[in-house]
Design a protein around this motif. Sequence first.
Motif, PDB file in Angstrom:
ATOM      1  N   PHE A   1       0.847  -1.190   0.000  1.00  0.00           N
ATOM      2  CA  PHE A   1       0.000   0.000   0.000  1.00  0.00           C
ATOM      3  C   PHE A   1       0.881   1.239   0.000  1.00  0.00           C
ATOM      4  CE2 PHE A   1      -2.653  -3.267   1.808  1.00  0.00           C
ATOM      5  CZ  PHE A   1      -3.895  -3.019   1.241  1.00  0.00           C
TER       6      PHE A   1
ATOM      7  N   ILE B   1      -4.685   6.209   2.205  1.00  0.00           N
ATOM      8  CA  ILE B   1      -4.082   4.914   1.888  1.00  0.00           C
ATOM      9  C   ILE B   1      -4.579   4.489   0.512  1.00  0.00           C
ATOM     10  CG2 ILE B   1      -3.855   2.504   2.568  1.00  0.00           C
ATOM     11  CD1 ILE B   1      -4.633   3.428   5.435  1.00  0.00           C
TER      12      ILE B   1
ATOM     13  N   GLY C   1      -4.000   1.454  -2.724  1.00  0.00           N
ATOM     14  CA  GLY C   1      -3.400   0.184  -3.101  1.00  0.00           C
ATOM     15  C   GLY C   1      -2.365   0.405  -4.183  1.00  0.00           C
TER      16      GLY C   1
ATOM     17  N   GLN D   1      -0.543   2.002   9.358  1.00  0.00           N
ATOM     18  CA  GLN D   1      -0.063   0.626   9.506  1.00  0.00           C
ATOM     19  C   GLN D   1      -1.080  -0.231  10.256  1.00  0.00           C
ATOM     20  OE1 GLN D   1       3.715   1.698  11.388  1.00  0.00           O
ATOM     21  NE2 GLN D   1       4.789   0.633   9.732  1.00  0.00           N
TER      22      GLN D   1
ATOM     23  N   ILE E   1      -4.128  -0.886   8.005  1.00  0.00           N
ATOM     24  CA  ILE E   1      -3.806  -1.882   6.985  1.00  0.00           C
ATOM     25  C   ILE E   1      -3.723  -3.276   7.603  1.00  0.00           C
ATOM     26  CG2 ILE E   1      -1.974  -2.684   5.421  1.00  0.00           C
ATOM     27  CD1 ILE E   1      -1.414   0.369   4.906  1.00  0.00           C
TER      28      ILE E   1
ATOM     29  N   THR F   1      -7.204  -4.518   8.491  1.00  0.00           N
ATOM     30  CA  THR F   1      -7.976  -4.818   7.286  1.00  0.00           C
ATOM     31  C   THR F   1      -7.500  -6.110   6.638  1.00  0.00           C
ATOM     32  OG1 THR F   1      -8.356  -2.473   6.914  1.00  0.00           O
ATOM     33  CG2 THR F   1      -8.699  -3.927   5.044  1.00  0.00           C
ATOM     34  N   CYS F   2      -6.186  -6.290   6.554  1.00  0.00           N
ATOM     35  CA  CYS F   2      -5.638  -7.498   5.932  1.00  0.00           C
ATOM     36  C   CYS F   2      -5.908  -8.731   6.770  1.00  0.00           C
ATOM     37  CB  CYS F   2      -4.125  -7.343   5.719  1.00  0.00           C
ATOM     38  SG  CYS F   2      -3.733  -6.136   4.447  1.00  0.00           S
TER      39      CYS F   2
END
Length: 115
Positions: A37, A67, A69, A105, A108, A111-112
């Motif tokens: 990202f 953020i 992609g 961070q 992300i 979310t991941c």
Amino acid sequence: MLFVSSSDTSAEQHLHSKAQGICSPHDMQRTYRYKGFEVSVDLEPVWESTGSAVPSLPIGFVANVSIAGKGMPNSLTLPIRVTNDNKKLFGTEAAALMAGFSAAQRLIDQTCLSD
């Protein structure tokens, strides 16, 4: 603890910050890469209203974080505003930049992990 908000900056603060012209735009924005990202942290200086025409130094900073992609032109989230505890301003540019990147961070990672 950081306060994160997706609300917009008031037009008055934005115009005031542009009119002051004290902080260099190159110092106020950083782009980082994290787990595929692209994280953009843009600092918003905040000045105390003194009513004086003499420029002053900002009293603090807010970090605006976007953020995106990798290879995607649109941001995945609305810009989020990051302030210190209890909506307090960051005292330095470095503190605001690091807090903005750290918040991205965590977002992300959360979310991941939820996929």
